[in-house]
Each structure stands twice: as C-alpha cells, then as structure tokens.
Design a protein around this motif. Structure first.
Motif, PDB file in Angstrom:
ATOM      1  N   LEU A 110      39.692  35.322  46.357  1.00  0.00           N
ATOM      2  CA  LEU A 110      40.254  36.556  45.817  1.00  0.00           C
ATOM      3  C   LEU A 110      41.345  37.117  46.720  1.00  0.00           C
ATOM      4  O   LEU A 110      41.258  37.052  47.942  1.00  0.00           O
ATOM      5  CB  LEU A 110      39.149  37.592  45.635  1.00  0.00           C
ATOM      6  CG  LEU A 110      38.043  37.199  44.655  1.00  0.00           C
ATOM      7  CD1 LEU A 110      36.922  38.237  44.674  1.00  0.00           C
ATOM      8  CD2 LEU A 110      38.593  37.034  43.235  1.00  0.00           C
ATOM      9  N   ARG A 111      42.374  37.668  46.097  1.00  0.00           N
ATOM     10  CA  ARG A 111      43.434  38.327  46.850  1.00  0.00           C
ATOM     11  C   ARG A 111      42.920  39.633  47.455  1.00  0.00           C
ATOM     12  O   ARG A 111      42.074  40.312  46.881  1.00  0.00           O
ATOM     13  CB  ARG A 111      44.616  38.668  45.940  1.00  0.00           C
ATOM     14  CG  ARG A 111      45.253  37.506  45.240  1.00  0.00           C
ATOM     15  CD  ARG A 111      46.517  37.972  44.524  1.00  0.00           C
ATOM     16  NE  ARG A 111      46.822  37.099  43.398  1.00  0.00           N
ATOM     17  CZ  ARG A 111      46.596  37.404  42.135  1.00  0.00           C
ATOM     18  NH1 ARG A 111      46.075  38.586  41.816  1.00  0.00           N
ATOM     19  NH2 ARG A 111      46.902  36.553  41.175  1.00  0.00           N
ATOM     20  N   GLY A 112      43.491  39.981  48.607  1.00  0.00           N
ATOM     21  CA  GLY A 112      43.232  41.291  49.185  1.00  0.00           C
ATOM     22  C   GLY A 112      41.874  41.404  49.853  1.00  0.00           C
ATOM     23  O   GLY A 112      41.168  40.423  50.070  1.00  0.00           O
ATOM     24  N   SER A 113      41.518  42.646  50.189  1.00  0.00           N
ATOM     25  CA  SER A 113      40.253  42.926  50.843  1.00  0.00           C
ATOM     26  C   SER A 113      39.781  44.307  50.408  1.00  0.00           C
ATOM     27  O   SER A 113      40.518  45.057  49.764  1.00  0.00           O
ATOM     28  CB  SER A 113      40.405  42.871  52.363  1.00  0.00           C
ATOM     29  OG  SER A 113      41.345  43.835  52.800  1.00  0.00           O
ATOM     30  N   GLY A 114      38.550  44.635  50.780  1.00  0.00           N
ATOM     31  CA  GLY A 114      37.979  45.901  50.339  1.00  0.00           C
ATOM     32  C   GLY A 114      37.619  45.850  48.872  1.00  0.00           C
ATOM     33  O   GLY A 114      37.746  44.817  48.203  1.00  0.00           O
ATOM     34  N   LEU A 115      37.142  46.951  48.342  1.00  0.00           N
ATOM     35  CA  LEU A 115      36.751  47.000  46.932  1.00  0.00           C
ATOM     36  C   LEU A 115      37.996  46.930  46.061  1.00  0.00           C
ATOM     37  O   LEU A 115      38.854  47.813  46.117  1.00  0.00           O
ATOM     38  CB  LEU A 115      35.973  48.289  46.654  1.00  0.00           C
ATOM     39  CG  LEU A 115      35.417  48.427  45.237  1.00  0.00           C
ATOM     40  CD1 LEU A 115      34.377  47.343  44.948  1.00  0.00           C
ATOM     41  CD2 LEU A 115      34.805  49.813  45.037  1.00  0.00           C
ATOM     42  N   ARG A 116      38.104  45.859  45.272  1.00  0.00           N
ATOM     43  CA  ARG A 116      39.266  45.688  44.398  1.00  0.00           C
ATOM     44  C   ARG A 116      38.825  44.874  43.179  1.00  0.00           C
ATOM     45  O   ARG A 116      37.763  44.265  43.168  1.00  0.00           O
ATOM     46  CB  ARG A 116      40.434  45.005  45.107  1.00  0.00           C
ATOM     47  CG  ARG A 116      40.283  43.511  45.371  1.00  0.00           C
ATOM     48  CD  ARG A 116      39.508  43.239  46.614  1.00  0.00           C
ATOM     49  NE  ARG A 116      39.605  41.841  47.050  1.00  0.00           N
ATOM     50  CZ  ARG A 116      38.635  41.214  47.696  1.00  0.00           C
ATOM     51  NH1 ARG A 116      37.485  41.814  47.975  1.00  0.00           N
ATOM     52  NH2 ARG A 116      38.797  39.967  48.088  1.00  0.00           N
ATOM     53  N   ARG A 117      39.687  44.856  42.166  1.00  0.00           N
ATOM     54  CA  ARG A 117      39.360  44.144  40.931  1.00  0.00           C
ATOM     55  C   ARG A 117      39.447  42.646  41.172  1.00  0.00           C
ATOM     56  O   ARG A 117      40.449  42.144  41.673  1.00  0.00           O
ATOM     57  CB  ARG A 117      40.306  44.551  39.809  1.00  0.00           C
ATOM     58  CG  ARG A 117      39.828  44.077  38.432  1.00  0.00           C
ATOM     59  CD  ARG A 117      40.737  44.557  37.335  1.00  0.00           C
ATOM     60  NE  ARG A 117      41.951  43.752  37.253  1.00  0.00           N
ATOM     61  CZ  ARG A 117      42.892  43.901  36.325  1.00  0.00           C
ATOM     62  NH1 ARG A 117      42.760  44.858  35.423  1.00  0.00           N
ATOM     63  NH2 ARG A 117      43.965  43.133  36.312  1.00  0.00           N
ATOM     64  N   TRP A 144      34.554  44.323  39.913  1.00  0.00           N
ATOM     65  CA  TRP A 144      35.140  44.773  41.170  1.00  0.00           C
ATOM     66  C   TRP A 144      34.205  44.385  42.307  1.00  0.00           C
ATOM     67  O   TRP A 144      32.976  44.420  42.160  1.00  0.00           O
ATOM     68  CB  TRP A 144      35.343  46.288  41.163  1.00  0.00           C
ATOM     69  CG  TRP A 144      36.456  46.740  40.252  1.00  0.00           C
ATOM     70  CD1 TRP A 144      36.534  46.568  38.896  1.00  0.00           C
ATOM     71  CD2 TRP A 144      37.637  47.442  40.634  1.00  0.00           C
ATOM     72  NE1 TRP A 144      37.696  47.125  38.408  1.00  0.00           N
ATOM     73  CE2 TRP A 144      38.398  47.672  39.456  1.00  0.00           C
ATOM     74  CE3 TRP A 144      38.131  47.915  41.852  1.00  0.00           C
ATOM     75  CZ2 TRP A 144      39.613  48.341  39.473  1.00  0.00           C
ATOM     76  CZ3 TRP A 144      39.340  48.586  41.870  1.00  0.00           C
ATOM     77  CH2 TRP A 144      40.072  48.789  40.691  1.00  0.00           C
ATOM     78  N   THR A 145      34.765  44.016  43.453  1.00  0.00           N
ATOM     79  CA  THR A 145      33.951  43.579  44.575  1.00  0.00           C
ATOM     80  C   THR A 145      34.699  43.761  45.884  1.00  0.00           C
ATOM     81  O   THR A 145      35.930  43.861  45.899  1.00  0.00           O
ATOM     82  CB  THR A 145      33.544  42.096  44.425  1.00  0.00           C
ATOM     83  OG1 THR A 145      32.712  41.709  45.529  1.00  0.00           O
ATOM     84  CG2 THR A 145      34.763  41.189  44.406  1.00  0.00           C
ATOM     85  N   ASP A 146      33.945  43.761  46.982  1.00  0.00           N
ATOM     86  CA  ASP A 146      34.545  43.752  48.314  1.00  0.00           C
ATOM     87  C   ASP A 146      34.377  42.398  48.993  1.00  0.00           C
ATOM     88  O   ASP A 146      34.677  42.259  50.181  1.00  0.00           O
ATOM     89  CB  ASP A 146      33.945  44.859  49.188  1.00  0.00           C
ATOM     90  CG  ASP A 146      32.442  44.716  49.377  1.00  0.00           C
ATOM     91  OD1 ASP A 146      31.838  43.799  48.791  1.00  0.00           O
ATOM     92  OD2 ASP A 146      31.866  45.542  50.128  1.00  0.00           O
ATOM     93  N   GLN A 147      33.915  41.384  48.249  1.00  0.00           N
ATOM     94  CA  GLN A 147      33.673  40.063  48.818  1.00  0.00           C
ATOM     95  C   GLN A 147      34.930  39.183  48.746  1.00  0.00           C
ATOM     96  O   GLN A 147      35.813  39.415  47.911  1.00  0.00           O
ATOM     97  CB  GLN A 147      32.518  39.393  48.089  1.00  0.00           C
ATOM     98  CG  GLN A 147      31.183  40.102  48.306  1.00  0.00           C
ATOM     99  CD  GLN A 147      30.790  40.136  49.758  1.00  0.00           C
ATOM    100  OE1 GLN A 147      30.411  39.127  50.345  1.00  0.00           O
ATOM    101  NE2 GLN A 147      30.880  41.318  50.383  1.00  0.00           N
ATOM    102  N   PRO A 148      35.022  38.138  49.584  1.00  0.00           N
ATOM    103  CA  PRO A 148      36.227  37.300  49.597  1.00  0.00           C
ATOM    104  C   PRO A 148      36.308  36.292  48.460  1.00  0.00           C
ATOM    105  O   PRO A 148      37.396  35.821  48.125  1.00  0.00           O
ATOM    106  CB  PRO A 148      36.147  36.576  50.939  1.00  0.00           C
ATOM    107  CG  PRO A 148      34.688  36.541  51.261  1.00  0.00           C
ATOM    108  CD  PRO A 148      34.117  37.810  50.714  1.00  0.00           C
ATOM    109  N   GLY A 149      35.158  35.939  47.870  1.00  0.00           N
ATOM    110  CA  GLY A 149      35.155  34.904  46.847  1.00  0.00           C
ATOM    111  C   GLY A 149      34.465  35.334  45.569  1.00  0.00           C
ATOM    112  O   GLY A 149      33.653  36.273  45.552  1.00  0.00           O
ATOM    113  N   LEU A 150      34.788  34.639  44.484  1.00  0.00           N
ATOM    114  CA  LEU A 150      34.130  34.837  43.195  1.00  0.00           C
ATOM    115  C   LEU A 150      33.785  33.462  42.633  1.00  0.00           C
ATOM    116  O   LEU A 150      34.681  32.660  42.343  1.00  0.00           O
ATOM    117  CB  LEU A 150      35.046  35.577  42.216  1.00  0.00           C
ATOM    118  CG  LEU A 150      34.426  35.860  40.842  1.00  0.00           C
ATOM    119  CD1 LEU A 150      33.411  36.998  40.941  1.00  0.00           C
ATOM    120  CD2 LEU A 150      35.502  36.210  39.805  1.00  0.00           C
TER     121      LEU A 150
END
Length: 353
Positions: A255-262, A278-284
């Motif tokens: 996922l792009r970015g960091s912190g809580l994002r879509r 929405w998540t604060d994790q690096p992967g989906l």
C-alpha cells in the motif's frame, strides 16, 4: 437507554457457550460478533438500491467453525499469512512453529486465534471488546501474548482496533478475515464486483503462497493493476502465471503511504453498494475465495462455492519474520502492537462499473 443484545449460537466441546454480540442499530450498519474467534458473524448494510443485506460470509454453527471453516470472519493470529516452513530467526536462535499448509505455517497455526473462545471485556450497544491470552509456546511461538480486539460501529463506519502485548520477543501480525459479498451471502460469485487497490506494487509468490525473494513487483501491465476500478472477474480469470498458480488472487499488495489511509474500494454495481477499506498497515492481502468448493455450509443456507466472497486483509507482509528488508513483525516486552482497520460503507453511484 438502548440495551445490549446477546444470544447463544451454540457450545464448545467442553460445554462453554458461544455468544453472538450485536452492535450498531438500524438504519445504519449492524454487526454481530462471536466471542469464538472474535469473529464477524454478520454485517448488515443498506445498498444503493435501498435493500438491507448481510454482506459478509458466515458459518451456521460452532461445529462448522471448529472443523476448519476457512477462517471465515475470524481474527487471525498470532501471525496472519504464511511463515516459510514454520521457521524463523529471533534474537540469534531459530524458532520452529507448527505447520499445516503445504509445509508452512498459515494464520498462526492449526489452532489459531480464530478458533479460540475469547473473553468479553465490555459490550455496549455500539462496541464490543474481546481479549485472548495466548500462552508461551502456543503453536510453538515464544512469549505470552495478550491480544485485545475492539469492534465499534458509528453510523456507517465499523472500526476494528487490534492490540497485543507480550512478555518475551515474538512476531505478531493480526488481521480480520471477513469475506465480503456486497450482493449478499449466497448471491453467487463476486466476479462482477469492482475492486480498486491503492498499490503500485504486489508480492509475487511461489506455488505454496510464499513470497519469491524480497522484491515486490510493479502492478503495471499485469492483472494486479487495480489502481483503477477493475471487475474482479477480469483479474481472476487471467492467464497470468501468478493468477494461475493460485486459481485467482491470493496476493499481498504494497500500500502507498503510511498511517490510516484508504487501502481499497469495493463496489457491487447491480445493488450499488460500496465499501472503503482503511488501514494503517503496510500491506493488503487480497484473496478471492479460490478454495471454496461447496463443502462448507453457509450461514444463510446453501454452500460456499468458489469465489463466494473476497477477503481484504490489512497486515504486515507474508513471511516477514524471514525478511529483514521488510517491516519487522517482532513485538517486544514494553511495546504494544496496534493495528487499525475501518470499513466505511456507502452507496455506489448508478452506472458504476
């Protein structure tokens, strides 16, 4: 004052009751959570067509869930996704945990958090908090881990906060394994759902689901390019070797970015339903239910057939305990693991494709 709603689904083999804990209220989102597995059992939401549906897959009873229910709706731990051969280095020693998936550890082992009876700490009309203590040596993992999952409903937003502490260094990677079908459980495969994922890279895997090395790959010019809304059937029916290897999608997206994002948007054009993850994790991890074969009974009757739902699982990257270049999964005493997941429900515009 609104009272809490609790019922009993069934009993564990030792006689302990399994409770259904309801949070939220109509006309907004309503969630039923099981203390067995800290599981999302039902999730009722209204589509753009004005019809309320249960939009997650479920299992009908305790026995089906304990028999190996495909992790449907459960909280996954200690380590979501795979660890190669169940082995990893930790502070200068090699740890061996239990394996059960083609020689690898998957979702915490054969007796993971999703089949444990959690303690209910609090239950209000809008929130339920559950706790599980995983002892030292559980499934081979070191350290006693205390995990806490908080489900909260606020209008059309469901938040899932997962926390954990430990008394010894150990890898922790929690996620929720809900399968979504926005047309409702039992409505058929999710091929016509439209998915967008905020990722420029994905993680190629081998035939057992393990990452191929430590390099992620660009999604461009592959079926994994979901940067624009894409019909799931177009991706899952591709002849691409990575799709063919698992008969669909079962891959980590960076996922792009960091912190809580879509992280993702899922829509079902026929009923005009929309879900933002929405998540604060690096992967989906995107998994299209490729292994459903009609053997498992569905909560609402019938069976779960191939691609009956799609799982969108925020987490750390697979096999991270063996990949120093990736975000570390090691939790140490005095620190708190924390993961935030939000499901934001809405209605897709007419004509969405």
């Amino acid at each position: 004052m609104t009272s809490v709603s609790t019922s009993v689904l069934g009993r564990m083999p030792d006689g302990r009751p399994v409770h259904v804990l309801r949070i939220g209220s109509e006309p907004d989102v309503v969630v039923e959570v099981l203390d067995l597995g800290a599981t999302v059992h039902r999730l009722g939401a209204v589509g753009g067509d004005g019809v309320r549906r249960d939009v997650v897959l479920g299992l009908p009873d305790v026995a089906e869930r304990l028999a190996g229910g495909g992790y449907v709706g459960g909280t996954i731990g200690r380590y979501a996704n795979r660890i190669a051969h169940g082995r990893f280095p930790l502070d200068g020693r090699e740890v061996q945990v239990e394996v059960h998936d083609r020689g690898n550890s998957l979702h915490g082992g054969p007796d993971g958090f999703d089949v444990r009876l959690w303690d209910v700490r609090t239950h209000t009309p809008d929130e339920v908090v559950l706790e599980l203590v995983s002892p030292d040596g559980d499934q081979g993992f070191p350290g006693t881990v205390t995990a806490v999952v908080r489900y909260r409903v606020a209008g059309d937003v469901v938040s899932v906060t997962m926390e954990a502490t430990t008394d010894a260094p150990t890898p922790v990677n929690l996620t929720n394994h809900a399968y979504f079908n926005l047309a409702g459980e039992g409505s058929g495969p999710v091929d016509d759902h439209v998915l967008q994922v905020e990722a420029d890279l994905f993680t190629p895997i081998d035939g057992t689901g393990l990452p191929l090395g430590t390099d992620h790959a660009p999604v461009e010019d592959t079926p994994f390019d979901l940067r624009r809304p894409t019909r799931l059937g177009e991706a899952t029916e591709s002849a691409h070797p990575q799709v063919a290897a698992v008969d669909g999608l079962d891959h980590n997206f960076v996922l792009r970015g960091s912190g809580l994002r879509r992280a993702a948007v899922l829509e079902e054009p026929a009923v005009r339903s929309r879900l933002e993850v929405w998540t604060d994790q690096p992967g989906l991890q995107v998994y299209t239910g490729n292994a459903f074969d009609g053997e498992k009974r569905a909560r609402g009757g019938g069976r779960h057939h191939r691609r009956a739902g799609v799982a969108l699982e925020p987490q750390l990257f697979p096999d991270s305990p063996n990949r120093d270049a990736w975000p570390s999964p090691v939790l140490r005493p005095g620190d708190t693991y924390r993961s935030v997941l939000e499901w934001r429900w809405g209605r897709a515009a007419p004509g969405t494709r």
